[in-house]
Every structure is written in C-alpha cells, then in structure tokens.
Design an enzyme around this catalytic site. Structure first.
Site, short mmCIF file in Angstrom:
data_model
loop_
_atom_site.label_atom_id
_atom_site.label_comp_id
_atom_site.label_asym_id
_atom_site.label_seq_id
_atom_site.Cartn_x
_atom_site.Cartn_y
_atom_site.Cartn_z
N GLU A 1 -47.07 5.55 7.42
CA GLU A 1 -47.57 5.30 6.07
C GLU A 1 -48.98 5.81 5.85
O GLU A 1 -49.81 5.66 6.76
CB GLU A 1 -47.57 3.77 5.83
CG GLU A 1 -46.35 3.31 5.11
CD GLU A 1 -46.30 1.81 4.92
OE1 GLU A 1 -45.34 1.22 5.43
OE2 GLU A 1 -47.19 1.24 4.28
N ARG B 1 -41.35 -3.21 8.55
CA ARG B 1 -42.34 -2.20 8.94
C ARG B 1 -41.59 -0.89 9.20
O ARG B 1 -40.50 -0.89 9.78
CB ARG B 1 -43.08 -2.62 10.21
CG ARG B 1 -44.15 -3.69 10.00
CD ARG B 1 -45.34 -3.17 9.18
NE ARG B 1 -46.38 -4.17 9.00
CZ ARG B 1 -46.47 -5.01 7.97
NH1 ARG B 1 -45.57 -4.97 7.00
NH2 ARG B 1 -47.46 -5.89 7.90
N HIS C 1 -44.60 0.35 -0.32
CA HIS C 1 -44.97 -0.89 0.38
C HIS C 1 -45.45 -1.96 -0.62
O HIS C 1 -46.59 -2.42 -0.56
CB HIS C 1 -46.06 -0.61 1.45
CG HIS C 1 -46.08 -1.66 2.53
ND1 HIS C 1 -46.46 -1.40 3.81
CD2 HIS C 1 -45.80 -2.99 2.51
CE1 HIS C 1 -46.40 -2.51 4.54
NE2 HIS C 1 -46.00 -3.49 3.75
N ILE C 2 -44.54 -2.32 -1.52
CA ILE C 2 -44.90 -3.29 -2.57
C ILE C 2 -44.12 -4.60 -2.42
O ILE C 2 -43.95 -5.35 -3.39
CB ILE C 2 -44.68 -2.70 -3.99
CG1 ILE C 2 -43.25 -2.12 -4.14
CG2 ILE C 2 -45.74 -1.65 -4.31
CD1 ILE C 2 -42.87 -1.78 -5.58
N GLY C 3 -43.63 -4.87 -1.21
CA GLY C 3 -42.84 -6.09 -0.98
C GLY C 3 -43.50 -7.34 -1.52
O GLY C 3 -42.85 -8.19 -2.14
N GLY D 1 -35.95 -14.77 10.09
CA GLY D 1 -37.15 -15.60 9.91
C GLY D 1 -37.22 -16.05 8.45
O GLY D 1 -36.20 -16.09 7.76
N ARG D 2 -38.44 -16.35 8.00
CA ARG D 2 -38.60 -16.86 6.63
C ARG D 2 -38.02 -15.89 5.59
O ARG D 2 -37.27 -16.29 4.70
CB ARG D 2 -40.09 -17.06 6.32
CG ARG D 2 -40.68 -18.33 6.86
CD ARG D 2 -42.16 -18.38 6.51
NE ARG D 2 -42.86 -17.34 7.25
CZ ARG D 2 -43.57 -17.55 8.36
NH1 ARG D 2 -43.71 -18.77 8.82
NH2 ARG D 2 -44.16 -16.56 8.99
N ILE D 3 -38.36 -14.59 5.71
CA ILE D 3 -37.91 -13.64 4.68
C ILE D 3 -36.40 -13.39 4.81
O ILE D 3 -35.68 -13.34 3.81
CB ILE D 3 -38.74 -12.33 4.75
CG1 ILE D 3 -40.23 -12.65 4.49
CG2 ILE D 3 -38.24 -11.31 3.72
CD1 ILE D 3 -41.19 -11.49 4.68
C1 DGY Z 1 -47.20 -8.14 4.97
O1 DGY Z 1 -47.76 -9.15 4.50
O2 DGY Z 1 -47.05 -7.98 6.18
C2 DGY Z 1 -46.69 -7.13 3.98
O3 DGY Z 1 -46.24 -6.00 4.59
C3 DGY Z 1 -47.71 -6.83 2.92
O4 DGY Z 1 -47.82 -7.92 2.13
#
Ligand code: DGY
Length: 325
Positions: free
Chosen positions: A268, A239, A286-288, A156-158
């Site tokens: 988490e 996730r 969880h600092i993406g 996907g986008r990421i």
């Molecule tokens: C999301 O946006 O789903 C990330 O996990 C947190 O920014």
C-alpha cells in the site's frame, strides 16, 4: 511529570487533539500525507508519547533515536506496523483501537462482497458512460448472494460482525480460525467450523479477517486459490500482505476464481500491476473504518490510551502488558 511532549503523525478529528492539548504539548504532522522516514525520525526525537498510524513503520532503529519515549498509541486495531518486541525491550507501552471499528469494517466487507458479485462498479461506469440504451435480459449478469455459502477466515470481532450480517441473506456460514469457538457461540452466530482447506473448497464467498503476522503473510497464494471454486469470490478488508497479490492477479485474469473485493494491498498504496485493469475486482483505498463516527471514536480512544500511559495509569488497550514488569 511536567507537561509531556506528544507527536501526532497525522491530522486527526479535533476532539482527540483537544483532549491531548489539555494535558500535553502537542505537535501534529502539518502535511496532508504520511511523514517520510526522515520526518518521522525527527518527529520522534524528543517526545514522551507518539500517536501514530498504520502508515508509520515503528521499528528498533527508530525507537533507538529516543530513549525517553514512553508510550505509543496506534490509531488502528491492526499493529503490524509496530515492532512490538522492540518496544517492550525498551520499556515502551503500546496500544491499539479495538472494538470501535468492528461494525464499520464489517459493513464495508459486505459492500465489497455485494459490489463485486452484482457488478455495481461496472454498472455505474456503464451507465455514466451513456451505454444504457435499453434494458437487456443478458446485461451485466452477476451472481446471487442469498442462500450461498460464506467462508470467514479469522473469527474475531470483525469476523463475527460479518457472520451476523449473513443471517439476513440466509447464507450458510463456515469459518476457520486457529481456535474453534464453543458450541454456544457457534449456535448463536449460526456458524460451522471447517478446516482451512475445506472452507476454501466449499465457500462461494471467502472473507479474510486475520491479523498480519508471520503465520498469515501470503496465507492466500497459488495453492489456496486453486482450492477455491472457479465461481468463488475473495474479499479482503484485513491486511494486503495476507494475499500474494501477484498470484491473485493471475488467478483473476485467468478465471481461476470469479472475482475479488479488496480494501487493502500488499504494498500500500501501490497496487500490483494489472490489478486495476481487471473488471472482476472492486478496489477501495483502505476505508474499512472510514466513517465519521468511527474515525472519531478511534481518535479519542487512541488519545485516551496515550494520556493514560503518560500519566502512569492503566492503558485501556495495552498490547504489551509485559512492559509493566
Ligand atoms: C485498522 O484499524 O487496523 C484498520 O486497518 C484501519 O482502521
């Protein structure tokens, strides 16, 4: 509607709160922590709109506490914390924050990949502890990244943003997704499609970019880890529950794979026992999407979504368009 009431479940960048305060009566969680279930129940009772986080479980039981709730804006692109069907059944419009966090999350994915392969965290601890007494040919040897094979699960986008960065490392990029991209896109990104199992067997680095749902829960478990090369690394910024974490700890401890870079966890903020003790894993909380610019964009996007829904305008990032029927 007269001034709608809105609850924001955590302090957000001021810009977004000011936008909401211009149009609504706004209450914000006063604590520097997520609301407890009880607090969330109380918070939702009397509002027209809710701006919530991935740490808030929004389910049927909660929604039934307030039949007049109209709009939910999730401050995240992932929305596995929300029972979307239950919202739709109750006529509640739900939105997320796609796009704005793509590049920031791709950057962190690469930071984890490089940290674990080149033993950055181990090296940092070693140096701070005063152990760097002399340079040694065998000290803290890691693995090369350039020229290796990157396997991306979920294009996907990421996933695409991660693939683009791999060009700078002359990597071969394989991908698996439920839907194959067209030839033009594959050429543009220099990516090659592989079946899931083949990707697991061929890649030196595997990065996960799938949403969490019933099909992706425990996507990486015993069988998948066994298929991976012993020299391979697993990176997860999607996730936590996409990986069976207990099985992963076992695999990392026993050298079944070389290492892992994790930003997200199955339960988490708890980590599976044993995970934090391993040297071949780099863990972040969880600092993406955690850059100042991106978190501000996410907040304003969530506020825009919420205001549009409350004002009966088209919500820019509506997840359940069926609600309009
Ligand atoms: C999301 O946006 O789903 C990330 O996990 C947190 O920014």
């Amino acid at each position: 509607m007269t001034c709608p009431k809105v609850y924001v479940t955590r302090e957000l960048p001021q810009k977004a709160l000011s936008m909401l305060k211009e149009e609504c009566e706004v209450e914000v969680n006063p604590h520097d922590r997520p609301l407890t279930r009880l607090e969330l129940k109380k918070a939702i009772e009397d509002v027209d709109g809710l701006l919530c986080l991935l740490t808030d479980q929004i389910d049927a039981e909660l929604l039934d506490l307030n039949p007049k709730l109209k709009v939910i804006a999730n401050y995240a692109v992932g929305y596995d914390n929300i029972e979307l069907k239950a919202c739709t059944e109750r006529g509640i419009a739900v939105s997320n924050t796609p796009g704005v966090l793509t590049e920031t999350t791709a950057d962190l994915t690469w930071a984890l990949l490089m940290s674990v392969a080149r033993r950055i965290v181990e090296g940092d601890k070693f140096t701070r502890a005063g152990n760097y007494e002399n340079w040694g040919p065998m000290m803290l040897l890691g693995k090369d990244i350039s020229g290796k094979t990157l396997g991306i699960v979920g294009m996907g986008r990421i996933g695409e943003a991660v693939a683009k960065r791999a060009k700078g490392f002359d990597m071969e990029v394989l991908y698996y997704d439920l839907e194959r991209k067209d030839r033009v896109k594959e050429q543009e990104l220099s990516i090659k499609y592989r079946e899931f199992d083949t990707l697991l067997q061929e890649a030196d680095f595997i990065s996960l970019h799938v949403p969490l749902n019933s099909a992706t829960e425990n996507l990486i478990s015993e069988r998948e880890l066994e298929l991976m090369k012993e020299s391979a690394y697993l990176i997860n910024t999607s996730r936590g529950a996409v990986i069976d974490e207990q099985v992963l700890v076992y695999a990392l401890r026993n050298g079944e794979i070389a290492g892992a870079g994790l930003d997200v966890y199955e339960d988490e903020p708890k980590l599976t026992p044993g995970l934090a003790k391993l040297n071949n894993v780099v863990v972040t909380p969880h600092i993406g999407s955690a850059s100042i610019d991106t978190r501000t964009k996410m907040a304003t996007m969530a506020a825009e979504n919420l205001l549009a829904g409350l004002q009966d305008e088209e919500m820019p990032n509506l997840l359940n368009p069926e609600v309009l029927d």
